[in-house]
Enzyme design. Structure first.
Site, mmCIF file in Angstrom:
data_model
loop_
_atom_site.group_PDB
_atom_site.id
_atom_site.type_symbol
_atom_site.label_atom_id
_atom_site.label_comp_id
_atom_site.label_asym_id
_atom_site.label_seq_id
_atom_site.Cartn_x
_atom_site.Cartn_y
_atom_site.Cartn_z
ATOM 1 N N HIS A 1 0.823 -1.215 0.000
ATOM 2 C CA HIS A 1 0.000 0.000 0.000
ATOM 3 C C HIS A 1 0.854 1.262 0.000
ATOM 4 O O HIS A 1 0.408 2.310 -0.455
ATOM 5 C CB HIS A 1 -0.917 0.033 1.230
ATOM 6 C CG HIS A 1 -1.860 -1.122 1.312
ATOM 7 N ND1 HIS A 1 -1.962 -1.933 2.419
ATOM 8 C CD2 HIS A 1 -2.745 -1.612 0.408
ATOM 9 C CE1 HIS A 1 -2.875 -2.864 2.197
ATOM 10 N NE2 HIS A 1 -3.362 -2.697 0.987
ATOM 11 N N HIS B 1 5.564 7.266 6.283
ATOM 12 C CA HIS B 1 5.188 6.671 5.006
ATOM 13 C C HIS B 1 4.727 7.759 4.055
ATOM 14 O O HIS B 1 4.562 8.919 4.453
ATOM 15 C CB HIS B 1 4.100 5.603 5.188
ATOM 16 C CG HIS B 1 2.817 6.151 5.732
ATOM 17 N ND1 HIS B 1 2.517 6.185 7.074
ATOM 18 C CD2 HIS B 1 1.740 6.710 5.116
ATOM 19 C CE1 HIS B 1 1.324 6.724 7.255
ATOM 20 N NE2 HIS B 1 0.826 7.052 6.078
ATOM 21 N N HIS C 1 2.214 9.038 0.528
ATOM 22 C CA HIS C 1 1.067 8.878 -0.362
ATOM 23 C C HIS C 1 1.347 9.675 -1.637
ATOM 24 O O HIS C 1 1.896 10.781 -1.573
ATOM 25 C CB HIS C 1 -0.216 9.380 0.299
ATOM 26 C CG HIS C 1 -0.599 8.607 1.527
ATOM 27 N ND1 HIS C 1 -1.402 7.481 1.485
ATOM 28 C CD2 HIS C 1 -0.280 8.791 2.829
ATOM 29 C CE1 HIS C 1 -1.556 6.993 2.703
ATOM 30 N NE2 HIS C 1 -0.882 7.775 3.545
ATOM 31 N N GLU D 1 -2.882 13.802 0.011
ATOM 32 C CA GLU D 1 -4.183 13.454 0.580
ATOM 33 C C GLU D 1 -4.914 14.713 1.016
ATOM 34 O O GLU D 1 -6.063 14.942 0.637
ATOM 35 C CB GLU D 1 -3.992 12.475 1.737
ATOM 36 C CG GLU D 1 -3.419 11.146 1.270
ATOM 37 C CD GLU D 1 -3.801 9.988 2.166
ATOM 38 O OE1 GLU D 1 -4.386 9.020 1.655
ATOM 39 O OE2 GLU D 1 -3.501 10.053 3.370
ATOM 40 N N HIS E 1 3.641 11.346 5.736
ATOM 41 C CA HIS E 1 3.024 11.262 7.062
ATOM 42 C C HIS E 1 4.045 10.692 8.048
ATOM 43 O O HIS E 1 4.577 9.604 7.836
ATOM 44 C CB HIS E 1 1.783 10.359 7.041
ATOM 45 C CG HIS E 1 0.655 10.940 6.266
ATOM 46 N ND1 HIS E 1 -0.434 10.192 5.843
ATOM 47 C CD2 HIS E 1 0.421 12.210 5.837
ATOM 48 C CE1 HIS E 1 -1.275 10.983 5.185
ATOM 49 N NE2 HIS E 1 -0.774 12.202 5.170
ATOM 50 N N THR F 1 -5.814 7.678 7.535
ATOM 51 C CA THR F 1 -6.353 7.784 6.169
ATOM 52 C C THR F 1 -6.353 6.440 5.459
ATOM 53 O O THR F 1 -6.654 6.366 4.270
ATOM 54 C CB THR F 1 -5.549 8.803 5.342
ATOM 55 O OG1 THR F 1 -4.209 8.317 5.170
ATOM 56 C CG2 THR F 1 -5.525 10.157 6.029
ATOM 57 N N VAL F 2 -6.000 5.382 6.194
ATOM 58 C CA VAL F 2 -6.067 4.016 5.674
ATOM 59 C C VAL F 2 -6.869 3.172 6.657
ATOM 60 O O VAL F 2 -6.935 3.488 7.848
ATOM 61 C CB VAL F 2 -4.659 3.408 5.476
ATOM 62 C CG1 VAL F 2 -3.874 4.189 4.445
ATOM 63 C CG2 VAL F 2 -3.895 3.353 6.786
#
Length: 263
Positions: A64, A94, A96, A106, A119, A199-200
């Protein structure tokens, strides 16, 4: 039924609520930050990070995202100040990103997004005995959000992308030590803050968000390296899929207020 969440049409954000009812909760993230509606709060303290480079342990491909994990057994790496009460221990960072160079963050600012978003995840070690317990509490987690814009190559991100050969496919990990995440922060620590969620999945509503106003740079070539990582394992007979995008769309603000540390 969706067996595993992801970012494709059949298992992406539009259907996450089928398995994770919190997707329709009252404090979901990310959001669109409307700058004119953000409330300047002079009581917000300066945001302070104190990271020990030796706490970095491994870098991994979850299928992911790409993540760096840190040793959170003590308070050697923490964030404090800003909207936070006490120390929050560094746990992980991590990224995005999106399918194009200009759209992949995001959070948005006045409807505009950046190329990607970093993040940096922390947990409240003063109130809770573990990350898992903290993740279930309204003030358990603290995430710093940093926007990435297309520009000059980033030599600190290069330290991360240099490992991608070893973690190209889902489930791979590699040692990753002597890394201080503060090198990925902008010069200005002005920020917006609001109560939100992961957000996951499982989308737990336990995050005190601190989104830094100024972005850092990343080159088109570096972004392409993130998008070339595989969301699948390298298995004979199974088609490999790249992580071309892994960001959740913005969620309704509902009754929340966004505060700003600056005028």
């Amino acid at each position: 039924m969706m067996h595993q969440w992801g970012y494709e049409d059949h298992n992406g954000p539009d259907v996450w609520q089928d398995l994770f009812p919190l997707a329709n909760g009252d404090r979901q993230s990310p959001i669109n930050i409307i700058t004119k509606d953000a409330l300047y709060d002079p009581s917000l303290q300066p945001l302070l990070v104190d990271y020990d480079p030796h706490s970095a342990k491994v870098i991994s491909n979850s299928g992911h995202t790409v993540a760096v994990e840190f040793d959170d057994g003590d308070d050697s790496s923490v964030v404090r100040g800003g909207p936070l009460m006490g120390n929050y221990r560094l746990r992980q960072l991590h990224f995005h990103w999106g399918p194009s160079d200009g759209h992949g963050s995001e959070h948005k600012v006045d409807g505009v997004d950046y190329a990607a978003e970093l993040h940096i995840v922390h947990w409240n070690s003063e109130k809770f005995s573990s990350f898992v317990k903290a993740a279930c509490a309204p003030d358990g987690l603290a995430v710093l959000g940093v926007f990435l814009k297309v520009g000059e190559p980033n030599r600190y991100i290069e330290k991360i992308t240099d490992t991608f050969g070893a973690i190209r496919s889902k489930g791979k990990q590699s040692p990753f030590t002597n890394f201080d995440p503060s090198c990925l922060l902008p010069a200005s620590m002005d920020f917006w803050t609001y109560p939100g969620s992961l957000t996951v999945p499982p989308l737990l509503e336990s995050v005190v968000w601190t989104v830094l106003k100024d972005p850092i740079s990343i080159s088109c070539e570096q972004l392409a390296m993130f998008r070339s990582l595989l969301s699948t394992k390298e298995t004979a007979g199974i088609e490999s899929c790249c992580m071309t995008t892994n960001h959740r769309p913005v969620q309704p603000l509902k009754n929340r207020k966004v505060r700003a540390s600056f005028l």
